[in-house]
Design a protein around this motif. Sequence first.
Motif, mmCIF file in Angstrom:
data_model
loop_
_atom_site.group_PDB
_atom_site.id
_atom_site.type_symbol
_atom_site.label_atom_id
_atom_site.label_comp_id
_atom_site.label_asym_id
_atom_site.label_seq_id
_atom_site.Cartn_x
_atom_site.Cartn_y
_atom_site.Cartn_z
ATOM 1 N N ARG A 155 -10.280 -26.758 -45.660
ATOM 2 C CA ARG A 155 -9.601 -26.346 -47.072
ATOM 3 C C ARG A 155 -10.337 -26.444 -48.007
ATOM 4 N NH1 ARG A 155 -3.210 -28.018 -46.931
ATOM 5 N NH2 ARG A 155 -3.523 -27.582 -44.670
ATOM 6 N N LYS A 179 12.157 -21.584 -46.343
ATOM 7 C CA LYS A 179 12.695 -22.196 -48.141
ATOM 8 C C LYS A 179 12.444 -20.433 -48.559
ATOM 9 C CE LYS A 179 9.207 -26.326 -46.857
ATOM 10 N NZ LYS A 179 8.375 -25.713 -46.176
ATOM 11 N N LEU A 233 -1.305 -36.631 -44.954
ATOM 12 C CA LEU A 233 -3.448 -36.513 -44.885
ATOM 13 C C LEU A 233 -3.458 -36.159 -47.104
ATOM 14 C CD1 LEU A 233 -4.516 -35.758 -41.741
ATOM 15 C CD2 LEU A 233 -3.043 -37.384 -42.167
ATOM 16 N N ALA A 234 -2.791 -35.786 -47.406
ATOM 17 C CA ALA A 234 -3.492 -35.461 -48.992
ATOM 18 C C ALA A 234 -3.859 -34.405 -48.357
ATOM 19 C CB ALA A 234 -4.588 -36.638 -49.563
ATOM 20 N N PHE A 271 6.045 -34.397 -46.772
ATOM 21 C CA PHE A 271 4.372 -33.106 -46.584
ATOM 22 C C PHE A 271 3.684 -33.039 -47.170
ATOM 23 C CE2 PHE A 271 6.482 -31.561 -50.945
ATOM 24 C CZ PHE A 271 5.285 -31.437 -51.321
ATOM 25 N N TRP A 290 9.488 -20.747 -55.242
ATOM 26 C CA TRP A 290 8.794 -20.618 -55.766
ATOM 27 C C TRP A 290 8.695 -18.911 -55.646
ATOM 28 C CZ3 TRP A 290 5.561 -24.266 -58.544
ATOM 29 C CH2 TRP A 290 4.961 -25.626 -57.732
ATOM 30 N N ASP A 326 -5.549 -35.170 -32.088
ATOM 31 C CA ASP A 326 -6.044 -35.953 -33.059
ATOM 32 C C ASP A 326 -5.269 -36.303 -33.331
ATOM 33 O OD1 ASP A 326 -8.203 -37.826 -33.562
ATOM 34 O OD2 ASP A 326 -7.914 -37.289 -35.298
ATOM 35 N N ASP A 378 -15.668 -25.522 -42.987
ATOM 36 C CA ASP A 378 -13.913 -24.808 -42.045
ATOM 37 C C ASP A 378 -13.147 -25.978 -43.069
ATOM 38 O OD1 ASP A 378 -15.529 -27.357 -41.590
ATOM 39 O OD2 ASP A 378 -14.599 -26.313 -39.656
ATOM 40 N N VAL A 391 -2.504 -28.139 -39.775
ATOM 41 C CA VAL A 391 -4.196 -27.758 -38.649
ATOM 42 C C VAL A 391 -4.358 -27.204 -39.636
ATOM 43 C CG1 VAL A 391 -2.691 -30.529 -37.626
ATOM 44 C CG2 VAL A 391 -2.967 -27.856 -36.898
ATOM 45 N N GLY A 426 -5.676 -33.203 -45.969
ATOM 46 C CA GLY A 426 -7.147 -33.667 -45.665
ATOM 47 C C GLY A 426 -8.368 -34.584 -46.013
ATOM 48 N N GLN A 475 -7.403 -30.900 -33.707
ATOM 49 C CA GLN A 475 -6.426 -31.743 -35.424
ATOM 50 C C GLN A 475 -5.323 -32.852 -34.742
ATOM 51 O OE1 GLN A 475 -6.962 -29.585 -38.198
ATOM 52 N NE2 GLN A 475 -9.222 -30.349 -38.866
ATOM 53 N N TRP A 527 1.971 -23.326 -43.541
ATOM 54 C CA TRP A 527 1.494 -23.640 -44.929
ATOM 55 C C TRP A 527 0.001 -22.756 -44.994
ATOM 56 C CZ3 TRP A 527 -0.573 -27.429 -49.165
ATOM 57 C CH2 TRP A 527 -0.682 -26.747 -50.274
HETATM 58 N N1 LIG Z 1 7.886 -28.338 -49.961
HETATM 59 C C1 LIG Z 1 6.851 -28.102 -50.036
HETATM 60 O O1 LIG Z 1 6.374 -27.929 -52.174
HETATM 61 C C2 LIG Z 1 5.849 -27.778 -49.822
HETATM 62 C C3 LIG Z 1 3.992 -28.405 -49.980
HETATM 63 C C4 LIG Z 1 3.373 -28.306 -49.818
HETATM 64 C C5 LIG Z 1 3.001 -27.987 -48.289
HETATM 65 N N2 LIG Z 1 4.364 -28.199 -46.949
HETATM 66 C C6 LIG Z 1 4.868 -28.827 -46.155
HETATM 67 O O2 LIG Z 1 3.964 -29.170 -45.572
HETATM 68 C C7 LIG Z 1 2.946 -28.820 -44.682
HETATM 69 C C8 LIG Z 1 1.170 -29.733 -44.547
HETATM 70 O O3 LIG Z 1 1.263 -29.524 -45.850
HETATM 71 P P1 LIG Z 1 -0.316 -29.599 -45.730
HETATM 72 O O4 LIG Z 1 -1.296 -29.378 -44.709
HETATM 73 O O5 LIG Z 1 -0.881 -30.168 -46.789
HETATM 74 O O6 LIG Z 1 -0.506 -31.324 -44.616
HETATM 75 P P2 LIG Z 1 -1.682 -32.433 -44.278
HETATM 76 O O7 LIG Z 1 -1.443 -32.259 -43.190
HETATM 77 O O8 LIG Z 1 -1.785 -33.645 -45.901
HETATM 78 O O9 LIG Z 1 -3.363 -31.963 -44.487
HETATM 79 C C9 LIG Z 1 -3.549 -30.628 -43.307
HETATM 80 C C10 LIG Z 1 -4.954 -30.421 -43.469
HETATM 81 O O10 LIG Z 1 -6.133 -32.188 -42.695
HETATM 82 C C11 LIG Z 1 -6.640 -32.185 -41.756
HETATM 83 N N3 LIG Z 1 -5.957 -32.164 -40.788
HETATM 84 C C12 LIG Z 1 -5.348 -32.850 -39.765
HETATM 85 N N4 LIG Z 1 -5.471 -32.841 -39.050
HETATM 86 C C13 LIG Z 1 -6.320 -33.537 -39.007
HETATM 87 C C14 LIG Z 1 -7.296 -34.339 -37.885
HETATM 88 N N5 LIG Z 1 -6.509 -34.978 -37.404
HETATM 89 N N6 LIG Z 1 -8.599 -34.454 -38.672
HETATM 90 C C15 LIG Z 1 -8.979 -34.243 -39.088
HETATM 91 N N7 LIG Z 1 -8.532 -33.440 -40.489
HETATM 92 C C16 LIG Z 1 -7.559 -32.840 -40.206
HETATM 93 C C17 LIG Z 1 -6.703 -30.024 -42.285
HETATM 94 O O11 LIG Z 1 -7.759 -29.691 -42.645
HETATM 95 P P3 LIG Z 1 -8.539 -28.323 -42.924
HETATM 96 O O12 LIG Z 1 -7.827 -26.967 -42.695
HETATM 97 O O13 LIG Z 1 -9.739 -28.988 -43.718
HETATM 98 O O14 LIG Z 1 -9.917 -28.532 -41.491
HETATM 99 C C18 LIG Z 1 -5.423 -29.503 -42.584
HETATM 100 O O15 LIG Z 1 -5.493 -28.299 -42.763
HETATM 101 C C19 LIG Z 1 3.447 -27.241 -44.957
HETATM 102 O O16 LIG Z 1 2.500 -26.338 -44.141
HETATM 103 C C20 LIG Z 1 4.001 -26.831 -45.573
HETATM 104 O O17 LIG Z 1 4.786 -26.792 -44.122
HETATM 105 C C21 LIG Z 1 4.808 -28.099 -47.973
#
Ligand SMILES: NC(=O)c1ccc[n+]([C@@H]2O[C@H](COP(=O)([O-])OP(=O)(O)OC[C@H]3O[C@@H](n4cnc5c(N)ncnc54)[C@H](OP(=O)(O)O)[C@@H]3O)[C@@H](O)[C@H]2O)c1
Length: 333
Positions: free
Chosen positions: A242, A97, A224-225, A221, A100, A308, A240, A300, A227, A305, A33
């Motif tokens: 999000r 998908k 991690l809310a 999805f 939207w 980890d 740096d 990530v 991050g 990340q 995403w």
């Molecule tokens: N179906 C839908 O409507 C929908 C909507 C949203 C997402 N999605 C899907 O879900 C996927 C994940 O969503 P998301 O990116 O919001 O997920 P998330 O895993 O909740 O958040 C990702 C963010 O968490 C941080 N992060 C990840 N691993 C970490 C670690 N070990 N330590 C510290 N920080 C860490 C990074 O933040 P920083 O960038 O700040 O470094 C990363 O960009 C998307 O890519 C997409 O494929 C689907």
Amino acid sequence: MTYIASTGRYGDMIYNRCGNSGLMLPALSLGLWHNFSESDHFENIREILHLAFDKGVTHFDLANNYGPPPGSAEITFGKVLREDFKSYRDEMVISTKAGWKMWDGPYGDWGSKKYLVSSLDQSLKRMGMEYVDIYYHHRPDPYTPMEETMATLDLIVRQGKALYVGVSSYSAAQTEKAIALLRELGTPCLIHQPKYSMFERWIEGGLLDVLGNEGVGCIAFSPLAQGLLTNKYLKGIPEDSRAALHRGNGAIEEGEITEDKIKKVSRLNEIALNRGQNLAQMALSWVLRDERVTSVLLGVSKPGQLTDSLKCLHAAPFTASELHMIEDVLRTN
Ligand SMILES: NC(=O)c1ccc[n+]([C@@H]2O[C@H](COP(=O)([O-])OP(=O)(O)OC[C@H]3O[C@@H](n4cnc5c(N)ncnc54)[C@H](OP(=O)(O)O)[C@@H]3O)[C@@H](O)[C@H]2O)c1
């Protein structure tokens, strides 16, 4: 340099059966995403994708509108697929998908046959692929009869443009209806993709029961809310992160990192450390504690990340007392 996948790539990953289907998904999947668009650093993207595949992350999740600009995550992914992953296509599960807004006018949004068919054709072209493994309707459409949307998903499978289909963010009742319609058409609903984390638990109010009873998989999805459920915001907003980057398109904003949330995050962090995990790892393990959840869909921004986060897969199960402590934190205002 030619990419050669690690020979040990299947050694550490856990694969879960997706509902009652024949498809196994990795317990941790990678979402594109944010951080995978043409405005992001390509070598970083490539490194993350190589690392993921080398660690057994076989599932990559996209959507027509991932970018910015919309479509560019599919273009970048397609480039890595073509240049590095070509001989590994059959070892990957790639999803996209539509649902939207993607383009102007009445045919580039929601859930009509017109939109879903042309959007998938565009996605396949951007990624340079003949078919996707999973095609999702991205969100419920209050205007289009669900019969039309589901018949389109069935058609797409019959045309060979997708192997499986799923829905995202449908309520429990909408999901029940979608599952029944697809079953009648002869194309089972493989999976539901809802938002689910310690901070977003709506699926516990009925959807998980529907999925469990119907034998449909669940990929969570934003586990991690975005991050917030990590230790990164405990001492302010890193440059740096999000939240600091104002990426738009639903990305977390600085204003969402409130004092109340950080208080909870800090207490959750303590619980995590006491059980030998960091908070990111505990938040992922927590989502996976329910066996109806097939996979967590992680985002990530850096390879580290991913390394980890993958450690969540080998953590000890939660004790009753740890789960109680987490509930206590989540319940307090
Ligand atoms: N179906 C839908 O409507 C929908 C909507 C949203 C997402 N999605 C899907 O879900 C996927 C994940 O969503 P998301 O990116 O919001 O997920 P998330 O895993 O909740 O958040 C990702 C963010 O968490 C941080 N992060 C990840 N691993 C970490 C670690 N070990 N330590 C510290 N920080 C860490 C990074 O933040 P920083 O960038 O700040 O470094 C990363 O960009 C998307 O890519 C997409 O494929 C689907």
